[in-house]
Design a protein around this motif. Structure first.
Motif, PDB file in Angstrom:
ATOM      1  N   PRO A 122     -12.246  38.181-143.733  1.00  6.69           N
ATOM      2  CA  PRO A 122     -11.540  36.985-144.221  1.00  6.69           C
ATOM      3  C   PRO A 122     -11.864  36.673-145.678  1.00  6.69           C
ATOM      4  CG  PRO A 122     -12.552  36.579-142.075  1.00  6.69           C
ATOM      5  CD  PRO A 122     -13.089  37.889-142.552  1.00  6.69           C
ATOM      6  N   ARG A 123     -13.103  36.994-146.091  1.00  6.73           N
ATOM      7  CA  ARG A 123     -13.511  36.778-147.486  1.00  6.73           C
ATOM      8  C   ARG A 123     -14.117  38.087-148.013  1.00  6.73           C
ATOM      9  NH1 ARG A 123     -15.750  31.971-145.084  1.00  6.73           N
ATOM     10  NH2 ARG A 123     -17.833  32.895-145.284  1.00  6.73           N
ATOM     11  N   PRO A 124     -13.296  38.993-148.504  1.00  9.38           N
ATOM     12  CA  PRO A 124     -13.794  40.303-148.942  1.00  9.38           C
ATOM     13  C   PRO A 124     -14.886  40.221-149.998  1.00  9.38           C
ATOM     14  CG  PRO A 124     -11.401  40.324-148.795  1.00  9.38           C
ATOM     15  CD  PRO A 124     -11.832  38.898-148.621  1.00  9.38           C
ATOM     16  N   GLU A 125     -14.888  39.137-150.757  1.00  9.76           N
ATOM     17  CA  GLU A 125     -15.891  38.982-151.810  1.00  9.76           C
ATOM     18  C   GLU A 125     -17.287  38.738-151.264  1.00  9.76           C
ATOM     19  OE1 GLU A 125     -14.106  34.859-151.061  1.00  9.76           O
ATOM     20  OE2 GLU A 125     -13.414  36.948-151.150  1.00  9.76           O
ATOM     21  N   ASP A 126     -17.435  38.558-149.949  1.00  8.52           N
ATOM     22  CA  ASP A 126     -18.737  38.249-149.345  1.00  8.52           C
ATOM     23  C   ASP A 126     -19.557  39.484-148.979  1.00  8.52           C
ATOM     24  OD1 ASP A 126     -18.351  35.566-149.554  1.00  8.52           O
ATOM     25  OD2 ASP A 126     -18.114  35.172-147.403  1.00  8.52           O
ATOM     26  N   PHE A 127     -19.107  40.679-149.355  1.00  8.31           N
ATOM     27  CA  PHE A 127     -19.839  41.866-148.930  1.00  8.31           C
ATOM     28  C   PHE A 127     -21.261  41.888-149.483  1.00  8.31           C
ATOM     29  CE2 PHE A 127     -20.874  46.466-148.915  1.00  8.31           C
ATOM     30  CZ  PHE A 127     -20.726  46.706-147.560  1.00  8.31           C
ATOM     31  N   GLY A 128     -21.447  41.470-150.726  1.00  8.96           N
ATOM     32  CA  GLY A 128     -22.795  41.407-151.285  1.00  8.96           C
ATOM     33  C   GLY A 128     -23.665  40.429-150.522  1.00  8.96           C
ATOM     34  N   ARG A 129     -23.088  39.317-150.114  1.00  5.42           N
ATOM     35  CA  ARG A 129     -23.820  38.336-149.302  1.00  5.42           C
ATOM     36  C   ARG A 129     -24.247  38.950-147.968  1.00  5.42           C
ATOM     37  NH1 ARG A 129     -22.712  32.290-147.956  1.00  5.42           N
ATOM     38  NH2 ARG A 129     -22.985  32.160-145.704  1.00  5.42           N
ATOM     39  N   LEU A 130     -23.343  39.756-147.365  1.00  2.00           N
ATOM     40  CA  LEU A 130     -23.688  40.424-146.113  1.00  2.00           C
ATOM     41  C   LEU A 130     -24.834  41.405-146.325  1.00  2.00           C
ATOM     42  CD1 LEU A 130     -23.170  41.074-143.135  1.00  2.00           C
ATOM     43  CD2 LEU A 130     -21.428  42.712-143.875  1.00  2.00           C
ATOM     44  N   LEU A 131     -24.797  42.157-147.417  1.00  2.00           N
ATOM     45  CA  LEU A 131     -25.892  43.086-147.708  1.00  2.00           C
ATOM     46  C   LEU A 131     -27.219  42.338-147.826  1.00  2.00           C
ATOM     47  CD1 LEU A 131     -24.256  45.464-150.354  1.00  2.00           C
ATOM     48  CD2 LEU A 131     -24.850  46.026-147.995  1.00  2.00           C
ATOM     49  N   ASP A 132     -27.207  41.193-148.514  1.00  5.38           N
ATOM     50  CA  ASP A 132     -28.436  40.402-148.645  1.00  5.38           C
ATOM     51  C   ASP A 132     -28.943  39.946-147.285  1.00  5.38           C
ATOM     52  OD1 ASP A 132     -28.806  40.532-151.398  1.00  5.38           O
ATOM     53  OD2 ASP A 132     -27.575  38.768-151.791  1.00  5.38           O
ATOM     54  N   LYS A 133     -28.043  39.471-146.445  1.00  5.58           N
ATOM     55  CA  LYS A 133     -28.465  38.958-145.139  1.00  5.58           C
ATOM     56  C   LYS A 133     -28.969  40.071-144.233  1.00  5.58           C
ATOM     57  CE  LYS A 133     -26.146  34.555-144.526  1.00  5.58           C
ATOM     58  NZ  LYS A 133     -25.420  33.718-143.556  1.00  5.58           N
ATOM     59  N   VAL A 134     -28.280  41.212-144.247  1.00  7.66           N
ATOM     60  CA  VAL A 134     -28.732  42.340-143.439  1.00  7.66           C
ATOM     61  C   VAL A 134     -30.101  42.814-143.924  1.00  7.66           C
ATOM     62  CG1 VAL A 134     -28.284  44.771-142.903  1.00  7.66           C
ATOM     63  CG2 VAL A 134     -26.448  43.103-142.717  1.00  7.66           C
ATOM     64  N   GLY A 135     -30.254  42.912-145.241  1.00 11.76           N
ATOM     65  CA  GLY A 135     -31.541  43.330-145.790  1.00 11.76           C
ATOM     66  C   GLY A 135     -32.664  42.384-145.422  1.00 11.76           C
ATOM     67  N   GLU A 136     -32.416  41.085-145.535  1.00 10.49           N
ATOM     68  CA  GLU A 136     -33.434  40.097-145.177  1.00 10.49           C
ATOM     69  C   GLU A 136     -33.792  40.180-143.696  1.00 10.49           C
ATOM     70  OE1 GLU A 136     -31.644  36.445-146.330  1.00 10.49           O
ATOM     71  OE2 GLU A 136     -31.816  36.849-148.492  1.00 10.49           O
ATOM     72  N   ALA A 137     -32.788  40.421-142.857  1.00 10.16           N
ATOM     73  CA  ALA A 137     -33.029  40.482-141.417  1.00 10.16           C
ATOM     74  C   ALA A 137     -33.867  41.695-141.034  1.00 10.16           C
ATOM     75  CB  ALA A 137     -31.700  40.507-140.675  1.00 10.16           C
ATOM     76  N   MET A 138     -33.771  42.771-141.812  1.00  6.00           N
ATOM     77  CA  MET A 138     -34.504  43.992-141.477  1.00  6.00           C
ATOM     78  C   MET A 138     -35.923  44.026-142.022  1.00  6.00           C
ATOM     79  SD  MET A 138     -31.711  47.101-141.618  1.00  6.00           S
ATOM     80  CE  MET A 138     -31.324  46.913-143.359  1.00  6.00           C
ATOM     81  N   LEU A 139     -36.276  43.101-142.900  1.00  4.60           N
ATOM     82  CA  LEU A 139     -37.606  43.141-143.520  1.00  4.60           C
ATOM     83  C   LEU A 139     -38.766  42.904-142.552  1.00  4.60           C
ATOM     84  CD1 LEU A 139     -37.108  41.392-146.984  1.00  4.60           C
ATOM     85  CD2 LEU A 139     -37.611  43.806-146.537  1.00  4.60           C
ATOM     86  N   PRO A 140     -38.717  41.891-141.686  1.00  5.31           N
ATOM     87  CA  PRO A 140     -39.881  41.600-140.847  1.00  5.31           C
ATOM     88  C   PRO A 140     -40.160  42.716-139.840  1.00  5.31           C
ATOM     89  CG  PRO A 140     -38.360  39.734-140.909  1.00  5.31           C
ATOM     90  CD  PRO A 140     -37.634  40.905-141.487  1.00  5.31           C
TER      91      PRO A 140
END
Length: 293
Positions: free
Chosen positions: A182-200
């Motif tokens: 729905p918001r193609p411009e959010d891909f960078g935001r998704l990368l940040d969230k996925v990366g943060e989720a995988m850190l711990p």
């Protein structure tokens, strides 16, 4: 978070990505999320959960094969595919509650849930938190302990962020997101969230040990963690403790099973007919645990 899709994930599945999802796509309002889902096929209900940075499209022919025998609910998880992100971290527990709320929304009783990679982790937590909603669980290429993941893969996971966006623009994940989000411009935001989720670091040993639903543990023979890890998961479920017996009386008491699929990797498993065959065999097995086939 369990093993989720890295920059290499889904690349092997480019040919299986359809030009657009078939089926009647619908939005359900659950937990503040506009969750996208599709319904395919007829029969007993199966909720199908994709891997990280992907969408339901990544299952390719597996969806078609499952839908020949089941009513498949194909879900796009928070921030993925056609489900827009909200102001909330990507958290397995929250996404599990989303899936449970969608099951309630659809009025489904006793759904089987099949999850791959990130979706496998979400499926596990849904079974832990909402066992009353479940029939059976299939957990594919989902690691329950971060220490089991190969060190080089953990290092790759630590590098996932919006800083990698320029390098992602030629990948199937970016193409898919640009086409359907729905918001193609959010891909960078998704990368940040996925990366943060995988850190711990994480360890879901006790959650697996306490599972109350029959569970199939699936992996590729060349997965993101060694096959021994998935054997250990099976062991937590009373598997591999004794001879199975002529009549199956020695099989795991909870109806659990293990499938190590040959010739596959973490990135090709989700679209393999072998995955569909193992899943269908397990979901179609109506025997009581320990009873002969």
């Amino acid at each position: 978070m369990t093993s989720t899709t890295t920059a290499a994930d889904t690349a092997a599945n480019t040919a299986t990505h359809s030009a657009g999802s078939k089926g009647a796509g619908t939005i359900a309002e659950v937990n503040g999320l506009q969750m996208y889902y599709e319904l395919h096929g007829e029969g007993s209900p199966v909720v199908l959960l994709h891997g990280g940075l992907g969408s339901g499209e990544m299952f390719g022919p597996v969806l078609t094969l499952l839908a020949e025998q089941h009513r498949v609910v194909l879900v796009d998880l928070q921030g993925h595919g056609r489900t827009a992100d909200i102001d909330r971290p990507l958290d397995l527990h929250a996404m599990a509650d989303d899936v449970a709320a969608l099951i309630d929304h659809l009025g489904i009783v006793g759904a089987d849930v099949v999850g791959y990679s990130l979706g496998g982790g979400v499926a596990l937590q849904t079974a832990v938190r909402h066992p009353e909603k479940f029939g059976r669980l299939v957990m594919a290429s989902a690691n329950i302990n971060s220490r089991a993941i190969y060190p080089e893969m953990r290092e790759q996971q630590r590098q996932v962020s919006s800083a990698a966006l320029p390098f992602m623009k030629d990948t199937p994940m970016f193409e898919l997101y640009q086409r359907v989000a729905p918001r193609p411009e959010d891909f960078g935001r998704l990368l940040d969230k996925v990366g943060e989720a995988m850190l711990p670091e994480f360890d879901f040993t006790e959650q697996v040990r306490g599972l109350q639903v029959p569970t199939l543990v699936v992996c590729a023979d060349a997965d993101m963690a060694p096959p021994s890890h998935y054997v250990e998961v099976f062991t937590l479920l009373d598997g591999g403790q004794r001879d199975g017996g002529w009549m199956g009386e020695g099989r795991p008491s909870g109806g659990h099973a293990l499938a190590i699929l040959p010739g596959l990797t973490h990135y090709s498993l989700c679209s393999s007919p072998l995955f569909a065959a193992a899943t269908l065999a397990f979901l179609g097995d109506d025997r009581e645990p320990g009873q002969p086939g």
